[in-house]
Design a protein around this motif. Structure first.
Motif, PDB file in Angstrom:
ATOM      1  N   ASP A   1       0.827  -1.214   0.000  1.00  0.00           N
ATOM      2  CA  ASP A   1       0.000   0.000   0.000  1.00  0.00           C
ATOM      3  C   ASP A   1       0.858   1.259   0.000  1.00  0.00           C
ATOM      4  O   ASP A   1       0.536   2.243  -0.690  1.00  0.00           O
ATOM      5  N   THR A   2       1.940   1.239   0.746  1.00  0.00           N
ATOM      6  CA  THR A   2       2.815   2.411   0.798  1.00  0.00           C
ATOM      7  C   THR A   2       3.515   2.627  -0.524  1.00  0.00           C
ATOM      8  O   THR A   2       3.688   3.776  -0.968  1.00  0.00           O
ATOM      9  N   CYS A   3       3.911   1.544  -1.192  1.00  0.00           N
ATOM     10  CA  CYS A   3       4.515   1.676  -2.522  1.00  0.00           C
ATOM     11  C   CYS A   3       3.533   2.309  -3.499  1.00  0.00           C
ATOM     12  O   CYS A   3       3.904   3.157  -4.311  1.00  0.00           O
ATOM     13  N   ASP A   4       2.273   1.900  -3.433  1.00  0.00           N
ATOM     14  CA  ASP A   4       1.248   2.515  -4.284  1.00  0.00           C
ATOM     15  C   ASP A   4       1.120   4.006  -3.994  1.00  0.00           C
ATOM     16  O   ASP A   4       1.036   4.829  -4.909  1.00  0.00           O
ATOM     17  N   ALA A   5       1.083   4.356  -2.721  1.00  0.00           N
ATOM     18  CA  ALA A   5       0.927   5.757  -2.337  1.00  0.00           C
ATOM     19  C   ALA A   5       2.109   6.593  -2.799  1.00  0.00           C
ATOM     20  O   ALA A   5       1.940   7.696  -3.344  1.00  0.00           O
ATOM     21  N   LEU A   6       3.315   6.093  -2.615  1.00  0.00           N
ATOM     22  CA  LEU A   6       4.505   6.834  -3.025  1.00  0.00           C
ATOM     23  C   LEU A   6       4.569   6.995  -4.535  1.00  0.00           C
ATOM     24  O   LEU A   6       5.020   8.030  -5.046  1.00  0.00           O
ATOM     25  N   SER A   7       4.103   5.991  -5.256  1.00  0.00           N
ATOM     26  CA  SER A   7       4.163   6.033  -6.715  1.00  0.00           C
ATOM     27  C   SER A   7       3.149   6.995  -7.323  1.00  0.00           C
ATOM     28  O   SER A   7       3.211   7.298  -8.511  1.00  0.00           O
ATOM     29  N   SER A   8       2.213   7.485  -6.521  1.00  0.00           N
ATOM     30  CA  SER A   8       1.229   8.448  -7.024  1.00  0.00           C
ATOM     31  C   SER A   8       1.834   9.839  -7.169  1.00  0.00           C
ATOM     32  O   SER A   8       1.319  10.666  -7.935  1.00  0.00           O
ATOM     33  N   TYR A   9       2.904  10.108  -6.423  1.00  0.00           N
ATOM     34  CA  TYR A   9       3.542  11.432  -6.410  1.00  0.00           C
ATOM     35  C   TYR A   9       2.547  12.538  -6.075  1.00  0.00           C
ATOM     36  O   TYR A   9       2.705  13.684  -6.491  1.00  0.00           O
ATOM     37  N   GLY A  10       1.502  12.180  -5.315  1.00  0.00           N
ATOM     38  CA  GLY A  10       0.520  13.176  -4.894  1.00  0.00           C
ATOM     39  C   GLY A  10       0.947  13.866  -3.613  1.00  0.00           C
ATOM     40  O   GLY A  10       2.018  13.610  -3.069  1.00  0.00           O
ATOM     41  N   ASP A  11       0.081  14.752  -3.130  1.00  0.00           N
ATOM     42  CA  ASP A  11       0.388  15.415  -1.871  1.00  0.00           C
ATOM     43  C   ASP A  11       0.087  14.467  -0.709  1.00  0.00           C
ATOM     44  O   ASP A  11      -0.340  13.327  -0.914  1.00  0.00           O
ATOM     45  N   THR A  12       0.298  14.949   0.494  1.00  0.00           N
ATOM     46  CA  THR A  12       0.127  14.090   1.673  1.00  0.00           C
ATOM     47  C   THR A  12      -1.287  13.540   1.781  1.00  0.00           C
ATOM     48  O   THR A  12      -1.496  12.353   2.058  1.00  0.00           O
ATOM     49  N   ALA A  13      -2.275  14.383   1.534  1.00  0.00           N
ATOM     50  CA  ALA A  13      -3.673  13.942   1.630  1.00  0.00           C
ATOM     51  C   ALA A  13      -3.970  12.846   0.614  1.00  0.00           C
ATOM     52  O   ALA A  13      -4.667  11.869   0.916  1.00  0.00           O
ATOM     53  N   LYS A  14      -3.442  13.004  -0.594  1.00  0.00           N
ATOM     54  CA  LYS A  14      -3.655  12.010  -1.639  1.00  0.00           C
ATOM     55  C   LYS A  14      -3.011  10.680  -1.257  1.00  0.00           C
ATOM     56  O   LYS A  14      -3.611   9.609  -1.431  1.00  0.00           O
ATOM     57  N   LYS A  15      -1.800  10.735  -0.721  1.00  0.00           N
ATOM     58  CA  LYS A  15      -1.108   9.506  -0.332  1.00  0.00           C
ATOM     59  C   LYS A  15      -1.842   8.788   0.798  1.00  0.00           C
ATOM     60  O   LYS A  15      -1.979   7.563   0.786  1.00  0.00           O
ATOM     61  N   LEU A  16      -2.335   9.553   1.764  1.00  0.00           N
ATOM     62  CA  LEU A  16      -3.078   8.931   2.861  1.00  0.00           C
ATOM     63  C   LEU A  16      -4.377   8.312   2.354  1.00  0.00           C
ATOM     64  O   LEU A  16      -4.818   7.269   2.863  1.00  0.00           O
ATOM     65  N   GLU A  17      -4.991   8.926   1.370  1.00  0.00           N
ATOM     66  CA  GLU A  17      -6.213   8.373   0.784  1.00  0.00           C
ATOM     67  C   GLU A  17      -5.931   7.052   0.084  1.00  0.00           C
ATOM     68  O   GLU A  17      -6.707   6.093   0.173  1.00  0.00           O
ATOM     69  N   ILE A  18      -4.797   6.976  -0.615  1.00  0.00           N
ATOM     70  CA  ILE A  18      -4.424   5.745  -1.304  1.00  0.00           C
ATOM     71  C   ILE A  18      -4.150   4.630  -0.302  1.00  0.00           C
ATOM     72  O   ILE A  18      -4.467   3.459  -0.546  1.00  0.00           O
ATOM     73  N   LEU A  19      -3.565   4.970   0.831  1.00  0.00           N
ATOM     74  CA  LEU A  19      -3.302   3.955   1.853  1.00  0.00           C
ATOM     75  C   LEU A  19      -4.593   3.297   2.325  1.00  0.00           C
ATOM     76  O   LEU A  19      -4.595   2.120   2.717  1.00  0.00           O
ATOM     77  N   LYS A  20      -5.690   4.029   2.320  1.00  0.00           N
ATOM     78  CA  LYS A  20      -6.975   3.474   2.774  1.00  0.00           C
ATOM     79  C   LYS A  20      -7.690   2.687   1.687  1.00  0.00           C
ATOM     80  O   LYS A  20      -8.653   1.970   1.975  1.00  0.00           O
ATOM     81  N   ASP A  21      -7.230   2.813   0.438  1.00  0.00           N
ATOM     82  CA  ASP A  21      -7.881   2.128  -0.676  1.00  0.00           C
ATOM     83  C   ASP A  21      -7.603   0.627  -0.595  1.00  0.00           C
ATOM     84  O   ASP A  21      -6.450   0.207  -0.575  1.00  0.00           O
ATOM     85  N   PRO A  22      -8.647  -0.214  -0.534  1.00  0.00           N
ATOM     86  CA  PRO A  22      -8.424  -1.663  -0.412  1.00  0.00           C
ATOM     87  C   PRO A  22      -7.923  -2.311  -1.692  1.00  0.00           C
ATOM     88  O   PRO A  22      -7.474  -3.467  -1.667  1.00  0.00           O
ATOM     89  N   HIS A  23      -7.969  -1.596  -2.818  1.00  0.00           N
ATOM     90  CA  HIS A  23      -7.534  -2.171  -4.081  1.00  0.00           C
ATOM     91  C   HIS A  23      -6.012  -2.157  -4.191  1.00  0.00           C
ATOM     92  O   HIS A  23      -5.336  -1.304  -3.626  1.00  0.00           O
TER      93      HIS A  23
ATOM     94  N   GLY B   1      -2.787  -1.693  -6.480  1.00  0.00           N
ATOM     95  CA  GLY B   1      -2.346  -1.063  -7.717  1.00  0.00           C
ATOM     96  C   GLY B   1      -1.179  -1.795  -8.360  1.00  0.00           C
ATOM     97  O   GLY B   1      -0.571  -2.689  -7.768  1.00  0.00           O
ATOM     98  N   ALA B   2      -0.846  -1.369  -9.569  1.00  0.00           N
ATOM     99  CA  ALA B   2       0.232  -2.022 -10.317  1.00  0.00           C
ATOM    100  C   ALA B   2       1.572  -1.896  -9.610  1.00  0.00           C
ATOM    101  O   ALA B   2       2.367  -2.845  -9.569  1.00  0.00           O
ATOM    102  N   PHE B   3       1.833  -0.736  -9.017  1.00  0.00           N
ATOM    103  CA  PHE B   3       3.125  -0.541  -8.368  1.00  0.00           C
ATOM    104  C   PHE B   3       3.268  -1.411  -7.119  1.00  0.00           C
ATOM    105  O   PHE B   3       4.378  -1.821  -6.768  1.00  0.00           O
ATOM    106  N   ALA B   4       2.162  -1.688  -6.456  1.00  0.00           N
ATOM    107  CA  ALA B   4       2.206  -2.588  -5.304  1.00  0.00           C
ATOM    108  C   ALA B   4       2.653  -3.976  -5.740  1.00  0.00           C
ATOM    109  O   ALA B   4       3.473  -4.625  -5.069  1.00  0.00           O
ATOM    110  N   VAL B   5       2.124  -4.437  -6.866  1.00  0.00           N
ATOM    111  CA  VAL B   5       2.496  -5.761  -7.381  1.00  0.00           C
ATOM    112  C   VAL B   5       3.957  -5.785  -7.823  1.00  0.00           C
ATOM    113  O   VAL B   5       4.717  -6.705  -7.494  1.00  0.00           O
ATOM    114  N   ILE B   6       4.351  -4.745  -8.546  1.00  0.00           N
ATOM    115  CA  ILE B   6       5.723  -4.688  -9.067  1.00  0.00           C
ATOM    116  C   ILE B   6       6.738  -4.662  -7.923  1.00  0.00           C
ATOM    117  O   ILE B   6       7.665  -5.487  -7.871  1.00  0.00           O
ATOM    118  N   TYR B   7       6.560  -3.724  -6.999  1.00  0.00           N
ATOM    119  CA  TYR B   7       7.534  -3.595  -5.917  1.00  0.00           C
ATOM    120  C   TYR B   7       7.442  -4.738  -4.910  1.00  0.00           C
ATOM    121  O   TYR B   7       8.429  -5.073  -4.257  1.00  0.00           O
TER     122      TYR B   7
END
Length: 249
Positions: free
Chosen positions: A82-104, A106-112
């Motif tokens: 989940d953290t790899c997905d959030a970091l790969s978004s290159y969004g702001d802090t709020a965006k990254k925290l939102e991605i951490l809560k997403d149960p789906h 992402g591609a970067f999570a699988v890759i990393y």
């Protein structure tokens, strides 16, 4: 009884091992993070079992990689992904925290995640081949002690969630002292077993914790359960790399 319940809460939360069922409350959750390193004892013991089984090289490397995932149920690896997905978004802090809560996932999570598991299996086998398998037992304890220290002492990025539930009622000074003593004992054990390889691994792990502190504050404004899992996974990989490098010296 409270102490046993606290240990059971720690194992129920941070492992996939079956535990007795009872109500969780502020009293038995307060110091669950202090019992968190005990999960590392189980990981280390099963690592040693994997090391003595008559397995082919590839199967042994896979076993070293899968033992912690089996014991923990993948909870920390999930946080890493989940953290790899959030970091790969290159969004702001709020965006990254939102991605951490997403149960789906992402591609970067699988890759990393794949990159991590390959690296872990490779370095784990190199450590085994160098005869430093016992050094990894205290490494699992040290990584969890440092993860607990970061969770207790760094600000919570969300002010809610499971990590907040485990840290909100804790007496920080007591937990800090307990986890520090456990971490020092684990690091001392590594150095005692091998001053070079163990010392290098302990140094790598401590540096990874210092880097994580800056990283968590800069990228997320604090720690979450997911970033704690991210740190624990990288902490253990850094420890393996440290043992490998130290064994070459």
């Amino acid at each position: 009884m409270t102490a046993l319940q606290t240990i059971a809460v720690a194992f129920a939360m941070f492992s996939a091992l079956p535990m007795p069922q009872f109500d969780w409350n502020e009293k038995n959750m307060r110091y669950a993070l202090c019992a968190f390193p005990l999960v590392g004892v189980v990981c280390g013991a099963l690592w040693c079992v994997c090391g003595v089984l008559p397995l082919p090289a590839a199967a042994r490397a896979a076993g070293f990689c899968l033992v912690p995932v089996w014991v923990t149920g993948g909870i920390h690896l999930d946080g890493y992904a989940d953290t790899c997905d959030a970091l790969s978004s290159y969004g702001d802090t709020a965006k990254k925290l939102e991605i951490l809560k997403d149960p789906h996932c992402g591609a970067f999570a699988v890759i990393y995640g794949g990159v991590y598991l390959l690296a872990y299996a490779g370095f784990a086998y190199e450590v085994f081949a160098a005869g430093h398998i016992l050094l990894i037992c205290p490494l699992f304890v040290l990584s969890r002690a440092l993860s607990g220290l970061c969770a207790v002492n760094l600000p919570n990025a969300r002010k809610s969630g499971m990590l907040c539930a485990f840290t909100s009622g804790v007496q920080r000074r007591t937990a800090t002292v307990a986890l520090t003593l456990v971490g020092l004992a684990a690091a001392a054990g590594m150095v005692w077993m091998s001053p070079t390889a163990g010392g290098m691994a302990a140094a790598f792990v401590v540096v990874s914790a210092l880097k994580y502190r800056r990283f968590a504050l800069a990228q997320f404004g604090g720690v979450t359960g997911d970033t704690s899992g991210f740190f624990l996974q990288l902490c253990e990989l850094c420890g393996l790399i440290g043992v490998w490098i130290g064994g070459l010296l």
